[in-house]
Structure formats: C-alpha cells, structure tokens
Design a protein around this motif. Structure first.
Motif, mmCIF file in Angstrom:
data_model
loop_
_atom_site.group_PDB
_atom_site.id
_atom_site.type_symbol
_atom_site.label_atom_id
_atom_site.label_comp_id
_atom_site.label_asym_id
_atom_site.label_seq_id
_atom_site.Cartn_x
_atom_site.Cartn_y
_atom_site.Cartn_z
ATOM 1 N N ARG A 126 5.854 6.812 0.387
ATOM 2 C CA ARG A 126 6.147 6.680 1.294
ATOM 3 C C ARG A 126 5.443 4.696 0.993
ATOM 4 N NH1 ARG A 126 7.005 9.125 5.813
ATOM 5 N NH2 ARG A 126 9.197 9.469 4.405
ATOM 6 N N LEU A 127 6.023 3.007 1.247
ATOM 7 C CA LEU A 127 4.870 1.909 1.042
ATOM 8 C C LEU A 127 5.325 1.181 2.404
ATOM 9 C CD1 LEU A 127 6.787 2.293 -1.539
ATOM 10 C CD2 LEU A 127 4.944 1.381 -2.543
ATOM 11 N N HIS A 128 3.905 0.458 2.271
ATOM 12 C CA HIS A 128 4.559 -0.840 3.428
ATOM 13 C C HIS A 128 3.402 -1.951 2.720
ATOM 14 C CE1 HIS A 128 0.513 0.270 4.873
ATOM 15 N NE2 HIS A 128 -0.148 -0.988 5.344
ATOM 16 N N GLU A 129 4.025 -2.590 3.393
ATOM 17 C CA GLU A 129 3.987 -4.242 3.006
ATOM 18 C C GLU A 129 2.327 -4.918 4.358
ATOM 19 O OE1 GLU A 129 2.086 -8.344 2.652
ATOM 20 O OE2 GLU A 129 3.397 -7.455 4.371
ATOM 21 N N TYR A 130 1.535 -5.044 3.433
ATOM 22 C CA TYR A 130 0.447 -5.848 4.916
ATOM 23 C C TYR A 130 -0.231 -6.962 5.133
ATOM 24 C CZ TYR A 130 -2.751 -4.405 1.371
ATOM 25 O OH TYR A 130 -3.939 -5.079 -0.179
ATOM 26 N N THR B 214 10.616 3.300 1.707
ATOM 27 C CA THR B 214 11.000 4.743 1.324
ATOM 28 C C THR B 214 11.631 5.040 0.021
ATOM 29 O OG1 THR B 214 10.176 5.913 3.707
ATOM 30 C CG2 THR B 214 10.694 7.131 2.389
ATOM 31 N N MET C 287 0.614 -1.111 -0.059
ATOM 32 C CA MET C 287 -0.265 0.059 -0.161
ATOM 33 C C MET C 287 0.482 1.231 0.300
ATOM 34 S SD MET C 287 -2.983 1.490 2.648
ATOM 35 C CE MET C 287 -4.150 0.366 2.192
ATOM 36 N N ILE C 288 0.448 2.383 -0.695
ATOM 37 C CA ILE C 288 1.639 3.493 -0.933
ATOM 38 C C ILE C 288 0.623 3.874 0.671
ATOM 39 C CG2 ILE C 288 1.533 5.417 -1.756
ATOM 40 C CD1 ILE C 288 0.819 3.859 -4.541
ATOM 41 N N ASP C 289 1.748 4.747 1.376
ATOM 42 C CA ASP C 289 1.099 5.699 2.958
ATOM 43 C C ASP C 289 0.448 7.307 2.229
ATOM 44 O OD1 ASP C 289 0.248 3.078 4.559
ATOM 45 O OD2 ASP C 289 2.999 3.812 4.237
ATOM 46 N N ALA C 290 2.214 7.185 1.634
ATOM 47 C CA ALA C 290 2.309 9.345 1.810
ATOM 48 C C ALA C 290 2.500 9.195 -0.311
ATOM 49 C CB ALA C 290 3.114 9.121 2.028
ATOM 50 N N TYR D 134 4.960 -6.836 6.341
ATOM 51 C CA TYR D 134 4.962 -5.869 7.503
ATOM 52 C C TYR D 134 6.257 -4.548 7.258
ATOM 53 C CZ TYR D 134 1.675 -8.946 9.687
ATOM 54 O OH TYR D 134 0.615 -9.976 8.843
ATOM 55 N N ILE E 178 8.365 -1.273 5.626
ATOM 56 C CA ILE E 178 7.524 0.169 5.294
ATOM 57 C C ILE E 178 8.734 0.312 4.449
ATOM 58 C CG2 ILE E 178 7.715 2.321 6.353
ATOM 59 C CD1 ILE E 178 6.111 1.291 8.830
#
Length: 95
Positions: free
Chosen positions: A38-42, A90, A22-25, A86, A88
C-alpha cells in the motif's frame, strides 16, 4: 580468504523511483498467496512511480483497500503507477 564472511550486499525489498510516494504497508494478502503493498502520494503532486523489487515476481495488479481486484488481468510488465495528489494505491504481487 577461507573462513571469513564476505561483505553483505545491500538488499531492498522495494524501491521507488519518486520521492513523493511513500510505502505505508507491506503484508501478506488476506485471502491469497500474495504480497500486498500500500502506497500514497503525500506532496500534492501528480506523477508516476516505478516500483522495483528485490525479489522475482510473476505478476501484479492493482486492487482496492479491501484487496479486491480493480482489474482482472495480472500484469507481468514493470510496476508503474500513476498517482493523483494524495491518492492511496494498493497492489498485489505474486512470486
């Protein structure tokens, strides 16, 4: 026909090849003329993701959460990132 607006083409600033990232920012870098993503694996899955952009970029590199480079080299190859569960990440992009 003259005077009619043409149908708008779909535009995506950033597309991801994996559905567990998911793209967070997306923002302007604090101290550089660059864009930060900024991305993270969820989903708790290891794997790679390729990012494609709707804009032409000159280069990119991974950085930490404070936007400090993790590697000095700016890459020009496709943006492919490998995530742990999980994690994060950048990245900084230059256009």
């Amino acid at each position: 026909m003259r005077g009619e607006a043409s149908a708008a083409q779909p535009f995506s600033l950033i597309s991801l090849s994996s559905d567990h990232i998911m793209i967070d920012a997306v923002k302007k870098a604090e101290n550089e003329s660059a864009m930060v993503i900024r991305l993270h694996e969820y989903a708790g899955i290891r794997g790679s993701v390729e990012l494609t952009t709707g804009i032409q970029i000159k280069g990119w590199r991974e950085c930490d959460l404070l936007e400090r480079p993790e590697v000095e080299d700016v890459k020009t190859d496709p943006i492919v990132l490998t995530f742990k569960p999980y994690e994060i990440k950048t990245i900084m992009l230059w256009k």
